[in-house]
Motif scaffolding. Structure first.
Motif, mmCIF file in Angstrom:
data_model
loop_
_atom_site.group_PDB
_atom_site.id
_atom_site.type_symbol
_atom_site.label_atom_id
_atom_site.label_comp_id
_atom_site.label_asym_id
_atom_site.label_seq_id
_atom_site.Cartn_x
_atom_site.Cartn_y
_atom_site.Cartn_z
ATOM 1 N N LYS A 81 0.863 -1.191 0.000
ATOM 2 C CA LYS A 81 0.000 0.000 0.000
ATOM 3 C C LYS A 81 0.891 1.230 0.000
ATOM 4 C CE LYS A 81 -4.039 -1.732 2.599
ATOM 5 N NZ LYS A 81 -4.788 -1.604 3.881
ATOM 6 N N SER A 82 0.340 2.337 -0.479
ATOM 7 C CA SER A 82 1.043 3.622 -0.380
ATOM 8 C C SER A 82 0.054 4.696 0.053
ATOM 9 C CB SER A 82 1.702 3.992 -1.713
ATOM 10 O OG SER A 82 0.715 4.156 -2.720
ATOM 11 N N ARG A 83 0.574 5.646 0.840
ATOM 12 C CA ARG A 83 -0.273 6.753 1.327
ATOM 13 C C ARG A 83 0.539 8.046 1.175
ATOM 14 N NH1 ARG A 83 -0.081 2.689 4.487
ATOM 15 N NH2 ARG A 83 1.286 3.620 6.076
ATOM 16 N N ASP A 84 0.048 8.954 0.339
ATOM 17 C CA ASP A 84 0.715 10.238 0.104
ATOM 18 C C ASP A 84 -0.013 11.305 0.908
ATOM 19 O OD1 ASP A 84 2.081 12.403 -0.788
ATOM 20 O OD2 ASP A 84 1.526 12.205 -2.894
ATOM 21 N N LEU A 85 0.668 11.809 1.922
ATOM 22 C CA LEU A 85 0.064 12.823 2.795
ATOM 23 C C LEU A 85 0.623 14.213 2.523
ATOM 24 C CD1 LEU A 85 0.034 10.811 6.163
ATOM 25 C CD2 LEU A 85 -1.686 10.877 4.345
ATOM 26 N N GLY A 86 1.062 14.446 1.309
ATOM 27 C CA GLY A 86 1.596 15.763 0.945
ATOM 28 C C GLY A 86 3.068 15.857 1.294
ATOM 29 N N ALA A 119 13.642 14.253 2.888
ATOM 30 C CA ALA A 119 14.173 13.390 1.838
ATOM 31 C C ALA A 119 14.386 14.182 0.542
ATOM 32 C CB ALA A 119 13.215 12.234 1.577
ATOM 33 N N ASP A 120 15.281 13.681 -0.272
ATOM 34 C CA ASP A 120 15.531 14.278 -1.582
ATOM 35 C C ASP A 120 14.228 14.321 -2.378
ATOM 36 O OD1 ASP A 120 17.635 14.889 -3.838
ATOM 37 O OD2 ASP A 120 16.269 13.354 -4.648
ATOM 38 N N GLU A 121 13.997 15.409 -3.079
ATOM 39 C CA GLU A 121 12.736 15.580 -3.812
ATOM 40 C C GLU A 121 12.565 14.503 -4.874
ATOM 41 O OE1 GLU A 121 10.281 18.977 -6.371
ATOM 42 O OE2 GLU A 121 12.193 19.490 -5.411
ATOM 43 N N THR A 122 13.650 14.156 -5.545
ATOM 44 C CA THR A 122 13.559 13.094 -6.555
ATOM 45 C C THR A 122 13.154 11.777 -5.910
ATOM 46 O OG1 THR A 122 15.254 14.162 -7.907
ATOM 47 C CG2 THR A 122 14.837 11.820 -8.319
ATOM 48 N N LEU A 123 13.714 11.515 -4.734
ATOM 49 C CA LEU A 123 13.378 10.285 -4.005
ATOM 50 C C LEU A 123 11.893 10.269 -3.641
ATOM 51 C CD1 LEU A 123 14.344 7.663 -2.574
ATOM 52 C CD2 LEU A 123 14.838 9.078 -0.556
ATOM 53 N N ARG A 124 11.389 11.422 -3.152
ATOM 54 C CA ARG A 124 9.970 11.492 -2.768
ATOM 55 C C ARG A 124 9.069 11.332 -3.989
ATOM 56 N NH1 ARG A 124 8.684 16.538 -0.628
ATOM 57 N NH2 ARG A 124 10.781 17.367 -0.852
ATOM 58 N N ASN A 125 9.451 11.927 -5.113
ATOM 59 C CA ASN A 125 8.643 11.786 -6.336
ATOM 60 C C ASN A 125 8.634 10.350 -6.833
ATOM 61 O OD1 ASN A 125 7.941 14.490 -6.413
ATOM 62 N ND2 ASN A 125 9.690 15.082 -7.683
ATOM 63 N N ASN A 126 9.786 9.699 -6.750
ATOM 64 C CA ASN A 126 9.836 8.290 -7.151
ATOM 65 C C ASN A 126 8.952 7.427 -6.255
ATOM 66 O OD1 ASN A 126 11.609 8.877 -9.212
ATOM 67 N ND2 ASN A 126 13.462 8.327 -8.052
ATOM 68 N N ALA A 127 8.913 7.754 -4.977
ATOM 69 C CA ALA A 127 8.053 7.009 -4.048
ATOM 70 C C ALA A 127 6.585 7.194 -4.410
ATOM 71 C CB ALA A 127 8.317 7.453 -2.613
ATOM 72 N N ARG A 128 6.204 8.414 -4.790
ATOM 73 C CA ARG A 128 4.805 8.683 -5.152
ATOM 74 C C ARG A 128 4.407 7.918 -6.414
ATOM 75 N NH1 ARG A 128 6.401 14.318 -4.090
ATOM 76 N NH2 ARG A 128 5.659 14.885 -1.997
ATOM 77 N N ASP A 129 5.389 7.612 -7.262
ATOM 78 C CA ASP A 129 5.097 6.935 -8.530
ATOM 79 C C ASP A 129 4.953 5.421 -8.379
ATOM 80 O OD1 ASP A 129 5.132 9.327 -9.874
ATOM 81 O OD2 ASP A 129 7.254 9.167 -10.488
ATOM 82 N N LEU A 130 5.244 4.892 -7.207
ATOM 83 C CA LEU A 130 5.184 3.436 -7.016
ATOM 84 C C LEU A 130 3.738 2.948 -7.054
ATOM 85 C CD1 LEU A 130 7.748 2.945 -4.095
ATOM 86 C CD2 LEU A 130 8.099 2.451 -6.536
#
Length: 580
Positions: free
Chosen positions: A27-32, A54-65
């Motif tokens: 599961k993934s949960r994006d809380l902003g 966290a690094d912005e690229t890392l956070r964006n990659n996490a949101r894309d999972l």
């Protein structure tokens, strides 16, 4: 390394450590400002956190999972702010510093959750996804543990595990064989074994006095919840033993499994002759988790002028304790139940023993108050009880009442999946008469030994001969069966003769076994347990499908790999098979 730990083992003992985890996105949960990912493997779930630091690229990659992506993460174990004490890892989370997608995933056709939205057909088509779910995976873990404990116990009892052939000869007894054409012997066929029966007997002749095998068997028969075309047996045989030795040894196996795997002490397993099982429960595999034996009523209810009873071979009933309050609608539903085509009864008679002590039956026209009292006394009934009676041909009405007994027990909650009531059923008939073929068939198989005291009846009254046979029943399910075997050529020949084999047919089919008996065959016997059924009982399931990694459906098909399937003409030509 692809991982330093599994997703089910990290606790506060590892706080501050840098770890590497690999698994599937659950599961993934994006809380902003923060993103949480649950990563899963077969050991459990661990929460990953990608926070504002966290690094912005890392956070964006996490949101894309997406769900079921396969990922590898490196991070630090930190204490979780909102703890989840329902899971072993619920006090920690991983602050991720490196994220690697090992493989993306399409959106699964059903949710990989304990309570999935996938139906049976869909889950079987995508069985490799279904196996990711906790309930199915836990069933296979249970199966593994049971298999290990079986081997541990039998090894401790000096049994040797010996593999027997899978390509054998077709035999006429039992269920239909699966046959395999032989390319090197055109026009001839192997059969897949329905059991290793003759081979384990030959091992006894060979001096391997204690054999077992966790073995695949095959039967080409119609399927249901507790049947598959290929299934697994715990197959066992012992030499220089009698029936008591076998019951003692394998009662030990069963009690060992329940004690070590479920922590349940079964105690001594009761025994019941086949004749009593049929008389009291209408089944050779009675469910004795609850007490609702049959009461035979011919002497009590016949002769009162009620034709249904007077003309019946058997009048028999059960007492449903505390059910006198059943409404007319509920009683009508029970009547409809026994009238279903699968059961085939013409009707149902009842007697209410009301709480105030009055008696009310559905046939008051034929039975006066004194007769109703006799009726109640025959059941040892008490106020509040409901008596249900059926009548007809003995074998038929017993089977019908057996179904009603199980239905009533289910309604009353008496068939708990967490209660286990094992039973040995012994003294089976050796033979059963088949009207269609006009001959006797072996109730178990043609190698079963008759009781020594009944051997004289083989010629004069074969239907009354009892077998040295026994079944283990748990909660109304036959999980094992076996017998003392015939080990003398002369007696085996007499048995084949009773079953309608000519001497030439017997020699062609089983000559190798009868010849072996002339070289010093010891007395021997054995048992085979349906391993899939046993696991399903431990798991509390009605179907064996979910304790098998890749099962078939009710049509015998594997819808995942689309089997069975046609083969090429070239293959058919090689096998010398011409299709019409």
């Amino acid at each position: 390394m692809q991982r330093t730990h599994t997703c089910g083992e990290l606790t506060t003992a590892q706080l501050g450590q840098t770890v590497v985890l690999s698994g599937w996105v659950h599961k993934s949960r994006d809380l902003g400002g923060m993103t949480f990912i649950d990563v899963r493997d077969r050991y459990g779930i661990t929460q990953l956190v990608f926070d504002a630091d966290a690094d912005e690229t890392l956070r964006n990659n996490a949101r894309d999972l997406g769900r079921e992506y396969v990922i590898k993460v490196t991070g630090t174990v930190i204490e979780r702010e909102n703890k989840n004490l329902k899971i072993p890892t619920g006090e920690i989370e991983i602050k991720v510093s490196v994220l690697e997608v090992l493989n993306p995933s399409k959106l699964p056709p059903f949710t990989i959750e304990d309570d999935t939205d996938g139906g049976d057909d869909l889950r079987m088509k995508y069985r490799y996804l279904d196996l990711r779910r906790n309930p199915v995976r836990n069933n296979l873990i249970l199966r593994h543990r049971l298999a290990q404990e079986v081997r541990r116990y039998l090894d401790g009892e000096s049994f040797l595990e010996v593999e027997t052939p899978v390509l054998i000869k077709s035999t006429p007894e039992g269920a239909r064989d699966f046959v395999v054409p032989s390319r090197m012997n055109p026009g001839e066929f192997y059969a897949l074994p329905q059991s290793p029966q003759t081979f384990k007997q030959l091992l006894m002749v060979s001096g391997f006095d204690r054999y077992f095998q966790v073995v695949k068997c095959f039967r080409d028969e119609d399927l249901r919840a507790d049947r598959q075309p290929e299934f697994t047996q715990i197959d066992c045989e012992m030499a220089f033993v009698d029936q008591e030795d076998i019951l003692h040894t394998f009662e030990g196996l069963v009690t060992h499994l329940f004690k070590t795997v479920k922590g349940i002490d079964l105690g001594a397993i009761p025994r019941m002759p086949y004749a009593d099982a049929m008389r009291l429960y209408g089944s050779d595999k009675p469910d004795i988790r609850f007490d609702m034996p049959f009461v035979e009523l011919n002497s009590v209810l016949q002769g009162a002028g009620f034709p249904v009873f007077d003309q019946a071979e058997l009048v028999v009933g059960i007492r449903a304790t505390g059910c006198a309050s059943y409404t007319r609608k509920q009683l009508d539903e029970l009547t409809d139940f026994v009238r279903r085509p699968q059961i085939g009864a013409s009707g149902l008679v009842y007697l209410r023993y009301n709480a105030d002590g009055t008696l009310k039956s559905s046939v008051d026209k034929f039975f006066g108050p004194e007769q109703l009292q006799q009726w109640a006394a025959a059941f040892d009934a008490a106020p509040g009880d409901l008596l249900l009676v059926m009548a007809g041909a003995t074998d038929k009405v017993r089977k019908q009442l057996c179904e009603l007994r199980l239905e009533i027990a289910s309604q009353l909650g008496l068939r708990s999946k967490t209660t286990f009531a094992p039973l040995w059923v012994v003294d089976f008939p050796l033979l059963e008469w088949d009207e269609e073929s006009g001959r006797y068939h072996a109730m178990h198989h043609p190698f079963t030994s008759p009781k020594a005291t009944d051997i004289p009846l083989l010629e004069s009254d074969p239907g009354q001969v009892r077998a040295n046979a026994y079944d283990l029943v748990i909660n109304g399910v036959e999980v094992g069966g076996g017998s003392i075997r015939i080990h003398q050529r002369e007696l085996q020949s007499r048995m084949f003769d009773l079953l309608g084999f000519s001497p030439a047919e017997a020699q062609k089919q089983f000559g190798f076994l009868m010849d072996a008996f002339t070289y010093g065959a010891p007395p021997h016997g054995g048992i085979a347990f349906g391993f899939d059924r046993l696991v399903s009982i431990f798991a509390g399931l009605d179907s064996i499908r979910d304790v098998i990694a890749f099962p078939k459906n009710n049509a015998g098909r594997d819808v995942m790999i689309e089997s069975p399937a046609s083969i090429s003409q070239e293959q058919l030509n090689e096998l010398a098979i011409a299709l019409k």
